[in-house]
Design a protein around this motif. Sequence first.
Motif, short mmCIF file in Angstrom:
data_model
loop_
_atom_site.label_atom_id
_atom_site.label_comp_id
_atom_site.label_asym_id
_atom_site.label_seq_id
_atom_site.Cartn_x
_atom_site.Cartn_y
_atom_site.Cartn_z
N PHE A 1 0.89 -1.30 -0.08
CA PHE A 1 -0.14 0.10 0.11
C PHE A 1 1.19 0.91 -0.10
O PHE A 1 2.31 0.77 0.79
CB PHE A 1 -1.22 0.34 1.22
CG PHE A 1 -1.82 0.86 1.17
CD1 PHE A 1 -2.54 1.04 0.67
CD2 PHE A 1 -1.47 1.70 2.58
CE1 PHE A 1 -3.47 2.29 0.53
CE2 PHE A 1 -2.40 3.45 1.92
CZ PHE A 1 -3.15 3.27 1.73
N ASP A 2 0.77 2.23 -0.48
CA ASP A 2 1.74 3.49 -1.07
C ASP A 2 0.41 4.66 -1.02
O ASP A 2 -0.70 4.49 -1.17
CB ASP A 2 2.57 3.21 -1.54
CG ASP A 2 3.48 4.19 -1.66
OD1 ASP A 2 3.17 4.91 -0.51
OD2 ASP A 2 4.25 5.11 -2.21
N VAL A 3 0.78 5.62 -1.02
CA VAL A 3 -0.04 7.06 -1.00
C VAL A 3 1.43 8.06 -1.50
O VAL A 3 1.73 8.34 -0.50
CB VAL A 3 -0.88 7.87 0.82
CG1 VAL A 3 -0.60 8.80 0.37
CG2 VAL A 3 -1.87 6.62 0.68
N HIS A 4 0.48 9.10 -2.21
CA HIS A 4 1.62 10.05 -2.11
C HIS A 4 1.05 10.87 -2.58
O HIS A 4 -0.36 11.59 -3.13
CB HIS A 4 2.57 10.29 -4.18
CG HIS A 4 4.27 9.55 -3.23
ND1 HIS A 4 5.27 10.03 -3.08
CD2 HIS A 4 3.81 7.90 -3.05
CE1 HIS A 4 6.11 8.91 -2.47
NE2 HIS A 4 5.58 8.20 -2.83
N ALA A 5 1.28 12.26 -1.82
CA ALA A 5 0.40 13.77 -2.17
C ALA A 5 0.73 14.72 -3.90
O ALA A 5 1.97 14.36 -4.26
CB ALA A 5 1.06 14.85 -1.21
N LEU B 1 3.59 1.51 -8.40
CA LEU B 1 5.01 0.69 -8.30
C LEU B 1 5.74 0.59 -7.53
O LEU B 1 6.16 -0.11 -6.71
CB LEU B 1 5.78 1.06 -9.41
CG LEU B 1 6.18 1.45 -11.12
CD1 LEU B 1 6.98 1.21 -11.78
CD2 LEU B 1 5.25 0.21 -11.19
N HIS B 2 5.48 1.84 -6.30
CA HIS B 2 5.73 1.76 -5.25
C HIS B 2 4.85 0.54 -4.31
O HIS B 2 5.46 -0.19 -3.68
CB HIS B 2 5.62 2.82 -4.08
CG HIS B 2 6.77 3.87 -4.19
ND1 HIS B 2 6.63 5.39 -4.01
CD2 HIS B 2 7.52 4.13 -5.43
CE1 HIS B 2 7.83 5.92 -4.36
NE2 HIS B 2 8.15 4.92 -5.77
N ALA B 3 3.36 0.62 -4.39
CA ALA B 3 3.23 -0.78 -3.79
C ALA B 3 3.15 -1.84 -4.45
O ALA B 3 2.90 -2.84 -3.21
CB ALA B 3 1.55 -0.35 -4.22
#
Length: 387
Positions: free
Chosen positions: A235-239, A269-271
Amino acid sequence: MTNGGKTVALVVAAGSGSRAGGAVPKQYALLQGKPLLAHALDRLRHPLIDEVHVVIGPGQEDLYGRATEGRALPSPILGGETRQKSVRNGLEALAAGNAPEFVLIHDAARPFVPGVVIERLTASLQGHDGAVPALPVADSLAKGDTRLGDGVSRENILRIQTPQAFRFRSILAAHRQWSGNADATDDAQVARAAGYEVAIVAGDPLLDKLTYATDFALAEARLAASLISRTGIGFDVHAFADGEELWLGGLRIPHDRGLAGHSDADVALHALTDALLGAIGEGDIGDHFPPSDPQWRGAPSSRFLEHTRDLVEKRGGRIDHVDITIICEQPKIGPHRQAMRETIAALLRLQPRSVSVKATTSERMGFTGRGEGIAAQAVATVRVPEE
Ligand code: MG
């Protein structure tokens, strides 16, 4: 070790033959993406073995270097024109250093070495100069060339395998005085010619030599059957930030804003990288690519994914399937979905059908709903060898 003396495994990987049909000598042929020699070396990592040395053929230095990458091994020993000369060179090199008390001589073309055979061999050396693993012959035996000749009794006939274990001084002396056939196919006959007694322990079908293409196909199937399935989640989040490019699913997407982050901030791709790392139990993306490390500033996230793919392969694993969900109001993912699947498939060396990309909004609720950023979830299914 239980016998009290230093034990060395000497792996003979000097042959130039490729009856298996490959472009390289068979000890360097790949089995599930890993050279036979590397399989053999990994199986010889055993508490009863103190050191492993490898004898290679002239000109095989590069192949050897690639096959043993990441493994701490002493420099390879250069072999001779025959197997017997190669073993002799190996033994002489060991004698010139801190000579062991026991040596297990093994052919690299037998990639699967059961630990129990190593234990049987070393136990047998307590009372003998040498010990070999052997199996009875199941098939009928007969003479013949183009026509079938007389049958040969299977009684007291054995198939002899390697590793073959010896007291070091005995096998060194035996090789030094060997005057028999230049093509001696194993060391037990060299030891016996010098008057040493060689004991027999139970061999194992896993030790059979891989010679022909069909042997490789069978070994591939055996390895595939022994893999176990693992699933990882990411799981990943970016603003969002002004003045940034938007990278998503390995693509640059035209959009009025991009995502903020120390790399290209490709949240999908990070997730996915985290899902793959999770599946092989190798920590998370921050462990491998710390934000504090300047080398990852602005780095394409494809590099994180490729590195993780290599970690899976190094474990002898294979990626079966990945599934990503991108959560945002904008941009619309649908028009880019197929290109993302193809890009990610190429990075992971998969078919696009093994890569799923989905998208959803959060119904204008929460930070994704307010358009403050993008979130992504991923699941990866991989198969890895049982430890
Ligand atoms: Mg991230």
